[in-house]
Design a protein around this motif. Structure first.
Motif, mmCIF file in Angstrom:
data_model
loop_
_atom_site.group_PDB
_atom_site.id
_atom_site.type_symbol
_atom_site.label_atom_id
_atom_site.label_comp_id
_atom_site.label_asym_id
_atom_site.label_seq_id
_atom_site.Cartn_x
_atom_site.Cartn_y
_atom_site.Cartn_z
ATOM 1 N N VAL A 64 0.825 -1.204 0.000
ATOM 2 C CA VAL A 64 0.000 0.000 0.000
ATOM 3 C C VAL A 64 0.862 1.257 0.000
ATOM 4 N N GLY A 65 1.997 1.217 0.685
ATOM 5 C CA GLY A 65 2.884 2.379 0.714
ATOM 6 C C GLY A 65 3.346 2.784 -0.675
ATOM 7 N N SER A 66 3.677 1.791 -1.497
ATOM 8 C CA SER A 66 4.082 2.079 -2.875
ATOM 9 C C SER A 66 2.927 2.659 -3.670
ATOM 10 N N ALA A 67 1.736 2.155 -3.450
ATOM 11 C CA ALA A 67 0.570 2.653 -4.182
ATOM 12 C C ALA A 67 0.284 4.109 -3.824
ATOM 13 N N ILE A 68 0.329 4.433 -2.539
ATOM 14 C CA ILE A 68 0.100 5.819 -2.115
ATOM 15 C C ILE A 68 1.215 6.717 -2.642
ATOM 16 N N GLY A 69 2.459 6.243 -2.552
ATOM 17 C CA GLY A 69 3.588 7.012 -3.079
ATOM 18 C C GLY A 69 3.479 7.248 -4.574
ATOM 19 N N ASN A 70 2.979 6.249 -5.302
ATOM 20 C CA ASN A 70 2.811 6.407 -6.748
ATOM 21 C C ASN A 70 1.782 7.477 -7.084
ATOM 22 N N VAL A 71 0.757 7.637 -6.255
ATOM 23 C CA VAL A 71 -0.230 8.698 -6.494
ATOM 24 C C VAL A 71 0.437 10.059 -6.354
ATOM 25 N N LEU A 72 1.226 10.236 -5.294
ATOM 26 C CA LEU A 72 1.952 11.507 -5.122
ATOM 27 C C LEU A 72 2.939 11.740 -6.258
ATOM 28 N N TRP A 73 3.666 10.681 -6.631
ATOM 29 C CA TRP A 73 4.624 10.784 -7.731
ATOM 30 C C TRP A 73 3.928 11.183 -9.020
ATOM 31 N N PHE A 74 2.802 10.554 -9.312
ATOM 32 C CA PHE A 74 2.051 10.837 -10.535
ATOM 33 C C PHE A 74 1.681 12.316 -10.605
ATOM 34 N N ILE A 75 1.205 12.865 -9.518
ATOM 35 C CA ILE A 75 0.746 14.251 -9.502
ATOM 36 C C ILE A 75 1.902 15.227 -9.683
ATOM 37 N N PHE A 76 2.990 15.016 -8.953
ATOM 38 C CA PHE A 76 4.055 16.015 -8.929
ATOM 39 C C PHE A 76 5.160 15.807 -9.969
ATOM 40 N N SER A 77 5.414 14.577 -10.384
ATOM 41 C CA SER A 77 6.528 14.335 -11.310
ATOM 42 C C SER A 77 6.168 13.435 -12.481
ATOM 43 N N GLY A 78 5.400 12.403 -12.219
ATOM 44 C CA GLY A 78 5.166 11.366 -13.218
ATOM 45 C C GLY A 78 4.550 11.862 -14.497
ATOM 46 N N ILE A 79 3.542 12.695 -14.388
ATOM 47 C CA ILE A 79 2.861 13.161 -15.598
ATOM 48 C C ILE A 79 3.805 13.973 -16.482
ATOM 49 N N TRP A 80 4.670 14.772 -15.863
ATOM 50 C CA TRP A 80 5.595 15.611 -16.648
ATOM 51 C C TRP A 80 6.670 14.767 -17.322
ATOM 52 N N LEU A 81 7.181 13.774 -16.619
ATOM 53 C CA LEU A 81 8.181 12.900 -17.222
ATOM 54 C C LEU A 81 7.561 12.033 -18.320
ATOM 55 N N ALA A 82 6.334 11.592 -18.115
ATOM 56 C CA ALA A 82 5.645 10.804 -19.147
ATOM 57 C C ALA A 82 5.405 11.647 -20.400
ATOM 58 N N ILE A 83 5.060 12.912 -20.217
ATOM 59 C CA ILE A 83 4.897 13.808 -21.371
ATOM 60 C C ILE A 83 6.223 13.947 -22.110
ATOM 61 N N GLY A 84 7.320 14.037 -21.367
ATOM 62 C CA GLY A 84 8.645 14.105 -21.994
ATOM 63 C C GLY A 84 8.943 12.857 -22.810
ATOM 64 N N HIS A 85 8.610 11.685 -22.264
ATOM 65 C CA HIS A 85 8.824 10.436 -23.005
ATOM 66 C C HIS A 85 7.933 10.378 -24.243
ATOM 67 N N ALA A 86 6.684 10.794 -24.119
ATOM 68 C CA ALA A 86 5.765 10.760 -25.264
ATOM 69 C C ALA A 86 6.227 11.719 -26.355
ATOM 70 N N PHE A 87 6.671 12.900 -25.964
ATOM 71 C CA PHE A 87 7.132 13.895 -26.936
ATOM 72 C C PHE A 87 8.387 13.422 -27.662
ATOM 73 N N THR A 88 9.392 12.967 -26.902
ATOM 74 C CA THR A 88 10.625 12.508 -27.560
ATOM 75 C C THR A 88 10.379 11.235 -28.358
ATOM 76 N N GLY A 89 9.483 10.378 -27.869
ATOM 77 C CA GLY A 89 9.145 9.166 -28.626
ATOM 78 C C GLY A 89 8.494 9.500 -29.956
#
Length: 134
Positions: A64-89
């Motif tokens: 559960v700790g990883s799941a909660i951490g992933n929600v925080l990561w998604f909001i603050f960093s994950g979406i921006w890094l994923a956009i970077g991967h999608a753009f460069t891809g």
């Protein structure tokens, strides 16, 4: 072949994505609570720097700790890094030689969105664990 793909990747996408993960990791490490997220960012950043020959697998015992951490990561960093991967891809897929690199960028999107509870292992180690020949 892995070496050639990794070298092309390093020049065309890997270094720039590594810098993005490095920036995210440094920002996370400013606070004590963010240090585990910063470490995850550095770990995934090194994977993004040199991805061919390694893969991402689920970490046994991640809960559960990883799941909660992933929600925080998604909001603050994950979406921006994923956009970077999608753009460069998408940019890499514009050329024939860049298509394998673009597809590799797209494969990094899930781990850039939810890195906690994942492990990065050599491809040969995964094949050996499942009884496949390397």
């Amino acid at each position: 072949m892995r070496l050639l793909l990794n070298l092309l990747w390093l020049v065309l996408a890997g270094f720039w994505m590594f810098l993005g993960y490095l920036l995210a990791g440094v920002l996370w490490c400013i606070t004590i609570i963010g240090i585990p997220f910063g470490i995850a960012s550095f770990r995934i950043g090194v994977f993004a720097l040199w991805p061919f020959g390694r893969t991402v697998v689920d970490k046994p015992g991640a809960g559960v700790g990883s799941a909660i951490g992933n929600v925080l990561w998604f909001i603050f960093s994950g979406i921006w890094l994923a956009i970077g991967h999608a753009f460069t891809g998408a940019l890499l897929c514009l050329t024939i030689i860049g298509i394998p690199l673009g597809l590799a960028n797209f494969k990094l999107i899930p781990v850039s969105l939810f890195p906690l509870g994942k492990d990065i292992v050599r491809t040969g180690d995964v094949n050996a664990a499942f009884g496949a020949r390397t």
